[in-house]
Design a protein around this motif. Structure first.
Motif, short mmCIF file in Angstrom:
data_model
loop_
_atom_site.label_atom_id
_atom_site.label_comp_id
_atom_site.label_asym_id
_atom_site.label_seq_id
_atom_site.Cartn_x
_atom_site.Cartn_y
_atom_site.Cartn_z
N UNK A 98 35.46 35.35 20.66
CA UNK A 98 36.72 35.16 21.54
C UNK A 98 37.01 36.56 21.81
N UNK A 99 37.38 36.96 23.10
CA UNK A 99 37.85 38.31 23.25
C UNK A 99 39.44 38.41 22.94
N UNK A 100 39.80 39.59 22.62
CA UNK A 100 41.18 39.64 21.92
C UNK A 100 42.06 40.17 23.05
N UNK A 101 41.68 40.96 23.91
CA UNK A 101 42.53 41.17 25.17
C UNK A 101 42.93 40.29 26.16
N UNK A 102 43.55 40.60 27.15
CA UNK A 102 44.28 39.76 28.34
C UNK A 102 42.88 39.69 29.15
N UNK A 103 43.27 38.54 29.92
CA UNK A 103 42.14 38.25 31.09
C UNK A 103 42.06 38.92 32.26
N UNK A 104 43.11 39.34 32.91
CA UNK A 104 43.22 39.98 34.33
C UNK A 104 43.51 41.52 34.16
N UNK A 105 42.40 42.19 34.62
CA UNK A 105 41.38 41.88 35.43
C UNK A 105 40.13 41.86 34.46
N UNK A 106 38.99 41.42 34.92
CA UNK A 106 37.84 41.52 33.98
C UNK A 106 37.54 42.83 33.63
N UNK A 107 37.55 43.39 32.59
CA UNK A 107 36.90 44.62 32.13
C UNK A 107 35.70 44.90 32.48
N UNK A 108 34.69 43.83 32.27
CA UNK A 108 33.31 44.09 32.44
C UNK A 108 32.93 44.35 33.65
N UNK A 149 37.77 33.04 38.00
CA UNK A 149 37.19 33.72 39.20
C UNK A 149 38.23 34.85 39.75
N UNK A 150 39.44 34.70 39.54
CA UNK A 150 40.41 36.05 40.15
C UNK A 150 40.21 36.86 39.51
N UNK A 151 40.19 36.71 37.92
CA UNK A 151 40.20 37.92 37.15
C UNK A 151 38.70 38.88 37.76
N UNK A 152 37.88 38.24 37.93
CA UNK A 152 36.65 38.95 38.39
C UNK A 152 36.61 39.47 39.69
N UNK A 153 37.16 38.59 40.75
CA UNK A 153 37.37 39.06 41.90
C UNK A 153 38.38 40.56 41.82
N UNK A 154 39.20 40.27 41.40
CA UNK A 154 40.21 41.60 41.07
C UNK A 154 39.51 42.78 40.38
#
Length: 186
Positions: A98-108, A149-154
């Motif tokens: 489980x990632x520990x950081x927030x979701x928005x935006x996707x860092x990867x 999906x909006x994390x990835x789009x951003x």
């Protein structure tokens, strides 16, 4: 729940219900791990830096990666503070830690598209493969239920913006140096 949040959730559920299999699970874990810490992009940049012909492209790739990390991980995640899908929907069993950081935006996604934007501009022959890899890494984040999906789009937008900023800054520095060298040699 907002319309956008419902749309995000429905896309994740669609992916989960229609695409998951043992083979895809293993493949997506491998793909997402390539983006951990930008490792694949750092490796590619290092290989470019070793080659004198592509050294500047390698440095631009690293510059774009650094800018994307600062803006995405350092600024936006802490401003938006969006929880991850796995926290919103606790019944989902994650296939990765489980990632520990927030979701928005996707860092990867942000780092992948920041570097891919630079590489696609200067290594046009390989642009489909480079952008394909960045897209696979981005999709893996949805598949693994760690981003909306909006994390990835951003992340795509921010990453490409970072690549553009670095390319433009690099071109300005090159033009500045060339102009100053002309003045000195006259």
């Amino acid at each position: 729940m907002s319309l956008l949040q419902r749309l995000d959730n429905s896309i994740l559920v669609l992916i989960k219900n229609s695409m998951h299999s043992i083979i895809m699970d293993k493949f997506m874990i491998i793909i997402t791990s390539l983006g951990n810490g930008g490792v694949i992009w750092l490796l590619i940049a290092a290989l470019l830096i070793i080659n004198k012909k592509y050294r500047n492209v390698g440095f631009m790739a690293i510059g774009a990666l650094i800018l994307a990390t600062v803006l995405g991980e350092g600024v936006l995640k802490h401003l938006v503070q969006r929880v991850r899908p796995s926290a919103d929907i606790p019944a989902v069993n994650l296939l990765i830690a489980k990632p520990l950081s927030y979701s928005f935006p996707s860092g990867h996604t942000t780092s992948s598209f920041a570097v891919a934007g630079v590489l696609a501009k200067y290594l046009k022959k390989y642009s489909i493969g480079i952008l394909g890899l960045a897209s696979l890494i981005a999709f893996s984040r949805l598949y693994l239920y760690v981003h909306y999906p909006t994390d990835v789009i951003a992340g795509i937008i921010l990453g490409l913006l970072c690549s553009k900023l670095v390319i433009d800054a690099s071109n300005k520095m090159i033009n500045y140096r060339e102009d100053n060298n002309k003045e000195i040699s006259v």
